[in-house]
Design a protein around this motif. Structure first.
Motif, PDB file in Angstrom:
ATOM      1  N   PRO A  14      38.884  32.569  29.800  1.00 58.26           N
ATOM      2  CA  PRO A  14      39.197  32.920  31.259  1.00 58.26           C
ATOM      3  C   PRO A  14      37.684  33.180  31.795  1.00 58.26           C
ATOM      4  O   PRO A  14      36.824  33.325  31.348  1.00 58.26           O
ATOM      5  N   VAL A  15      38.023  32.690  33.383  1.00 56.82           N
ATOM      6  CA  VAL A  15      36.826  32.991  34.313  1.00 56.82           C
ATOM      7  C   VAL A  15      37.033  33.766  35.466  1.00 56.82           C
ATOM      8  O   VAL A  15      38.228  33.510  36.032  1.00 56.82           O
ATOM      9  N   LEU A  29      41.068  34.638  39.230  1.00 53.87           N
ATOM     10  CA  LEU A  29      41.012  34.511  37.709  1.00 53.87           C
ATOM     11  C   LEU A  29      41.532  33.078  37.387  1.00 53.87           C
ATOM     12  O   LEU A  29      42.603  32.704  37.723  1.00 53.87           O
ATOM     13  N   SER A  30      40.665  32.390  36.903  1.00 51.51           N
ATOM     14  CA  SER A  30      41.050  31.059  36.157  1.00 51.51           C
ATOM     15  C   SER A  30      41.686  30.981  34.701  1.00 51.51           C
ATOM     16  O   SER A  30      40.619  31.478  33.931  1.00 51.51           O
ATOM     17  N   ALA A  31      42.619  30.931  34.306  1.00 50.78           N
ATOM     18  CA  ALA A  31      43.082  31.169  32.855  1.00 50.78           C
ATOM     19  C   ALA A  31      44.351  30.241  32.504  1.00 50.78           C
ATOM     20  O   ALA A  31      45.094  29.861  33.517  1.00 50.78           O
ATOM     21  N   GLU A  32      44.696  30.042  31.259  1.00 51.87           N
ATOM     22  CA  GLU A  32      45.771  29.439  30.768  1.00 51.87           C
ATOM     23  C   GLU A  32      46.473  30.275  29.814  1.00 51.87           C
ATOM     24  O   GLU A  32      45.855  31.126  28.944  1.00 51.87           O
ATOM     25  N   SER A  34      46.597  31.133  35.916  1.00 53.66           N
ATOM     26  CA  SER A  34      45.626  31.452  36.955  1.00 53.66           C
ATOM     27  C   SER A  34      45.990  32.151  38.191  1.00 53.66           C
ATOM     28  O   SER A  34      47.343  31.910  38.528  1.00 53.66           O
ATOM     29  N   ASN A  35      45.460  32.896  39.000  1.00 58.19           N
ATOM     30  CA  ASN A  35      45.667  33.753  40.008  1.00 58.19           C
ATOM     31  C   ASN A  35      44.579  34.082  41.087  1.00 58.19           C
ATOM     32  O   ASN A  35      43.397  34.448  40.767  1.00 58.19           O
ATOM     33  N   GLY A  36      44.761  33.731  42.132  1.00 60.33           N
ATOM     34  CA  GLY A  36      43.696  33.898  43.280  1.00 60.33           C
ATOM     35  C   GLY A  36      43.753  35.077  44.237  1.00 60.33           C
ATOM     36  O   GLY A  36      42.968  35.049  45.188  1.00 60.33           O
ATOM     37  N   ALA A  83      31.738  23.155  38.883  1.00 55.84           N
ATOM     38  CA  ALA A  83      32.401  24.368  39.349  1.00 55.84           C
ATOM     39  C   ALA A  83      31.434  24.877  40.337  1.00 55.84           C
ATOM     40  O   ALA A  83      31.068  26.043  40.041  1.00 55.84           O
ATOM     41  N   TRP A  84      30.879  24.317  41.183  1.00 53.54           N
ATOM     42  CA  TRP A  84      30.076  24.927  42.057  1.00 53.54           C
ATOM     43  C   TRP A  84      30.346  26.012  42.783  1.00 53.54           C
ATOM     44  O   TRP A  84      31.429  26.223  43.123  1.00 53.54           O
TER      45      TRP A  84
END
Length: 395
Positions: free
Chosen positions: A35-36, A55-58, A85-87, A201-202
């Motif tokens: 996760p990021v 949150l970037s996730a699978e 993912s959830n922003g 991913a800037w």
């Protein structure tokens, strides 16, 4: 209907059922990556506040807070679990009435990985310029150059998850006046070179506020210099074993404005490839990549219009450790210096290398400052004095 006709009419249905059953058994397992987590404001001011966390996730994930120090309960999460993912995850915190800053880790976990995002809230006493840096490095990692209380720079470091353990990723020294890192230091092993690819991913570095770092979602704009590439100091290709590790190389603090053709995409890229080849043949490389702004009179603009100084030169210093080496030491070293200009050749050969001692003389500070404690003062001096043009292994 005869028995034979009954079988014939039922056969397509039966085959369809078997096909569905077969497909369900061969479905691939759920892909799981690290996760990021991203926060827009970090560190945050002492006042109470909230912000949306991305949150970037699978797959399925959970969120938790790990407090540092005696205080706890001063922050909360709008969600503790979910999938994909959830922003829009709300992260809230109360006022910090203490003199000192306080910190916690936001931990995102799935069935294979955990990611920690370090969050700091300032106290009533004003924090250091970066809010999360320190004037000197406390760590004793072999890749680190010297740091000082007197130069006005701040030391920062990032972590990453590697083989299910949280380890150091890279460190950098930050120049708030020129908005570039004089150096970025990192370990490099063959396992860091994977197949995650280039994330692009800037992003902002979460360790310091936006106004103290370059904002580079788009490229540099012209200031007093022509357009320059966003040149990585820790190369993207040196962290391709996971998306999260690669994404951390795209912070603006890891970039400097570089001539693109015949430098960034030429001789500099050639040297980066050489270093990766050496890593594949070594136990560990301890690498320092850096730049010099001495004598620079040019700058470019970041996406917020801030001036970013164009360096006048670039360097790399590599300390190699190989447990199978023979002789008096298992360590060897090589360094490179390039004036920041266009080069007709893309081969970073012997003509550009020098000893670590000679590079230190040019820079005015000590590299691999912790090596004497690891192998002894005399041994370290011998390694840093090596003339790499006479060591066949490098070539």
């Amino acid at each position: 209907m005869g028995f034979r006709n009954l079988i014939r009419s039922a056969l397509p249905v039966l085959l369809g059922v078997l096909a569905i059953a077969g497909c369900s058994k061969s479905e691939p397992e759920e892909t799981v990556t690290q996760p990021v987590l991203k926060l827009r404001t970090n560190p945050a001011p002492k006042e109470p506040g909230s912000q949306m966390m991305v949150l970037s996730a699978e797959g399925s994930w959970t969120l938790a807070l790990e407090y540092e120090g005696a205080q706890s309960g001063w922050a909360s999460l709008g969600m503790q679990s979910g999938s994909g993912s959830n922003g829009g995850i709300l992260f809230s915190y109360t006022e910090n009435a203490d003199e000192e800053a306080r910190s916690l880790n936001i931990v995102a976990s799935n069935r294979l990985y955990s990611t920690r995002l370090h969050f700091t809230q300032e106290g009533r006493k004003k924090a250091s310029p970066g809010g999360g840096g320190s004037s000197k490095a406390a760590a004793k990692w072999l890749e680190l150059p010297e740091t000082s209380d007197e130069d006005g720079f701040d030391f920062y470091s990032h972590e990453m998850t590697y083989h299910n353990a949280v380890v150091r990723n890279y460190s950098f020294y930050w120049d708030y006046d020129n908005l570039v890192a004089p150096w970025v230091a990192y370990p490099l092993v063959a396992g860091h070179l994977g197949n995650s690819g280039r994330s692009d991913a800037w992003d902002l570095n979460p360790l310091m506020p936006r106004n103290l770092q370059p904002v580079l979602f788009r490229g540099f704009s012209e200031g007093t210099a022509t357009w320059k590439a966003r040149g990585h100091q820790l190369p993207s290709a040196d962290r391709t074993f996971s998306y999260a590790a690669n994404a951390s190389t795209f912070y603006g603090t890891n970039m400097t404005p570089q001539i693109n053709d015949n430098f960034n995409s030429g001789i500099w890229a050639s040297l980066e490839g050489m270093v990766r080849d050496w890593a594949r043949k070594s136990d560990t490389l301890y690498v320092v990549t850096g730049c010099s702004t001495k004598g620079s009179t040019t700058y470019v603009l970041d996406n917020d219009g801030k001036h970013v100084t164009v360096p006048t030169g670039y360097f790399k210093a590599i300390l190699r450790y190989n447990s199978n080496s023979t002789g008096n030491t298992k360590y060897s070293a090589i360094a490179f210096w390039f004036d920041h200009k266009e080069y007709s050749s893309s081969y970073a050969g012997k003509g550009y290398c020098l000893s670590v001692d000679r590079l230190e003389e040019r820079l005015g500070y000590d590299l691999f400052v912790n090596l004497p404690d690891a192998i002894g003062k005399d041994e370290a001096a011998a390694v840093e004095a090596q003339d790499p043009t006479t060591v066949s292994w490098w070539w």
